[in-house]
Scaffold this motif. Sequence first.
Motif, mmCIF file in Angstrom:
data_model
loop_
_atom_site.group_PDB
_atom_site.id
_atom_site.type_symbol
_atom_site.label_atom_id
_atom_site.label_comp_id
_atom_site.label_asym_id
_atom_site.label_seq_id
_atom_site.Cartn_x
_atom_site.Cartn_y
_atom_site.Cartn_z
ATOM 1 N N HIS A 243 0.849 -1.266 -0.042
ATOM 2 C CA HIS A 243 -0.123 0.012 0.047
ATOM 3 C C HIS A 243 1.086 1.284 0.040
ATOM 4 C CE1 HIS A 243 0.598 -0.393 4.308
ATOM 5 N NE2 HIS A 243 0.859 0.727 4.389
ATOM 6 N N ARG A 247 -0.645 3.606 -3.734
ATOM 7 C CA ARG A 247 -1.556 4.354 -2.508
ATOM 8 C C ARG A 247 -3.177 4.416 -3.195
ATOM 9 N NH1 ARG A 247 0.941 6.566 1.518
ATOM 10 N NH2 ARG A 247 3.353 6.591 1.299
ATOM 11 N N THR A 248 -3.334 4.167 -4.489
ATOM 12 C CA THR A 248 -4.679 3.922 -5.130
ATOM 13 C C THR A 248 -4.535 2.967 -6.074
ATOM 14 O OG1 THR A 248 -4.169 5.427 -6.952
ATOM 15 C CG2 THR A 248 -4.730 6.501 -4.907
ATOM 16 N N PRO A 249 -5.913 2.336 -6.388
ATOM 17 C CA PRO A 249 -5.979 1.183 -7.283
ATOM 18 C C PRO A 249 -5.488 1.452 -8.726
ATOM 19 C CG PRO A 249 -7.773 1.477 -5.998
ATOM 20 C CD PRO A 249 -7.350 2.681 -5.653
ATOM 21 N N ARG A 254 0.133 -0.996 -8.466
ATOM 22 C CA ARG A 254 -0.880 -1.832 -8.142
ATOM 23 C C ARG A 254 -0.779 -3.185 -8.884
ATOM 24 N NH1 ARG A 254 -2.928 -5.486 -6.769
ATOM 25 N NH2 ARG A 254 -5.121 -5.955 -6.104
ATOM 26 N N ASP A 259 -3.886 -9.725 -5.625
ATOM 27 C CA ASP A 259 -5.190 -9.454 -4.676
ATOM 28 C C ASP A 259 -4.724 -9.614 -3.280
ATOM 29 O OD1 ASP A 259 -6.248 -8.230 -7.150
ATOM 30 O OD2 ASP A 259 -7.655 -9.799 -7.153
ATOM 31 N N MET A 262 -2.079 -7.258 -1.312
ATOM 32 C CA MET A 262 -2.447 -6.056 -1.474
ATOM 33 C C MET A 262 -3.679 -6.081 -0.146
ATOM 34 S SD MET A 262 -2.546 -2.947 -1.923
ATOM 35 C CE MET A 262 -1.439 -2.868 -3.439
ATOM 36 N N ASN A 263 -4.435 -7.116 -0.162
ATOM 37 C CA ASN A 263 -5.349 -7.238 0.961
ATOM 38 C C ASN A 263 -4.803 -7.427 2.155
ATOM 39 O OD1 ASN A 263 -7.958 -6.579 -0.316
ATOM 40 N ND2 ASN A 263 -7.950 -9.088 -0.945
ATOM 41 N N LEU A 266 -3.356 -3.985 3.286
ATOM 42 C CA LEU A 266 -4.414 -3.170 3.840
ATOM 43 C C LEU A 266 -4.792 -3.464 5.037
ATOM 44 C CD1 LEU A 266 -6.273 -2.528 0.281
ATOM 45 C CD2 LEU A 266 -4.825 -0.987 1.640
ATOM 46 N N THR A 305 -5.552 6.563 1.942
ATOM 47 C CA THR A 305 -5.043 5.033 1.303
ATOM 48 C C THR A 305 -6.160 4.122 1.612
ATOM 49 O OG1 THR A 305 -2.582 5.743 1.399
ATOM 50 C CG2 THR A 305 -3.377 3.152 1.058
ATOM 51 N N HIS A 309 -8.781 2.663 -1.577
ATOM 52 C CA HIS A 309 -8.700 0.867 -2.159
ATOM 53 C C HIS A 309 -10.148 0.431 -1.292
ATOM 54 C CE1 HIS A 309 -4.744 0.147 -3.385
ATOM 55 N NE2 HIS A 309 -4.481 1.161 -2.587
ATOM 56 N N ARG A 311 -11.772 0.423 1.429
ATOM 57 C CA ARG A 311 -12.113 -0.025 2.914
ATOM 58 C C ARG A 311 -12.847 1.173 3.583
ATOM 59 N NH1 ARG A 311 -8.772 -4.190 4.714
ATOM 60 N NH2 ARG A 311 -7.960 -5.480 2.844
#
Length: 314
Positions: A243, A247-249, A254, A259, A262-263, A266, A305, A309, A311
């Motif tokens: 992240h 910082r953005t998708p 990215r 996935d 990244m999860n 986050l 951030t 994403h 959240r």
Amino acid sequence: MSATGASALPTTPQPCSPLARAEHFVWLTARVLEQRRFAHHFLGGGADPVETALDAYRNEDGGYGHALEPDLRGPVSQPLHTAHALGVLDSVGRCGGRRVERVCRYLTSVSTADGALPAISPSQRGYPAAPFVPVVDDPPSDLLATGPVVGLLHRNEVWHAWLFRATDFCWQAIGSLRTSHPYEVEAAVAFLDSAPDRPRAEAAADRLGRLVREKRLAALDPDRLDAFPVAPGYAPGEHHFPHDFARTPGSLARAWFTDDEMNRSLDFLADAQQDDGGWPIRWRQWAPGPALEARPMVTIEALRTLRAHGRAVA
């Protein structure tokens, strides 16, 4: 007040959501600028108060100083302060106009022989500064300072003569990377995400992502941090995570991570919120004041951030 009287005072209900806890932390600890930024990003506040608060850090030469970047103290303008100011203006949709023209004149005045920016100019000498940003008489060009500035100006369609050589420097510096460290990679991503030549940026990002994974510059498993080295000169435990780069998708970085990676990243970021509502700083702490001022900044960026994403923070 007597002990009996104190015990009779009503207790203040503690906020529950991550955003409410962070808001409590910001009002308790933050500078006016971060208070205004928090209000703009999360409470429906306007951009004008953010600009007004930022003006307190602006100097007559068009640059910014006065410890806007907390690790550099004193009044003098510095490239890192000015890069931070441009980031604030970009985040509230005000990175343009005569204000940015003045900034570009300042950037021109402090550029190195190849048209790029040093991390810190000699004018900082005599004022307190973090030991990891040493002041030298003839500072070299630095991708860390130049990349984010050039990227922000391109993203906001700012055109100035200074940009041409600075852009060439960024392409050359990124293309020559054979090893790196996380902050330099972040600066490269900030440039590549907004560089006008999109096919070239995508190719450079692909190569940079392979470097990041090869050198294990991103901690891909927060539960096994000992498997990922900390860059030389960084503080113990100063890891960087997916992240931090994406910082953005929509960031080119990215694509460097699955996935699942990244999860996990986050999840780790969300869980890092501390009992007081703020997020910690991971870099080396060298004085109480800079650390106190930096935590609200880090907290705002963590929330932005997470929200970018998808959240939930509220």
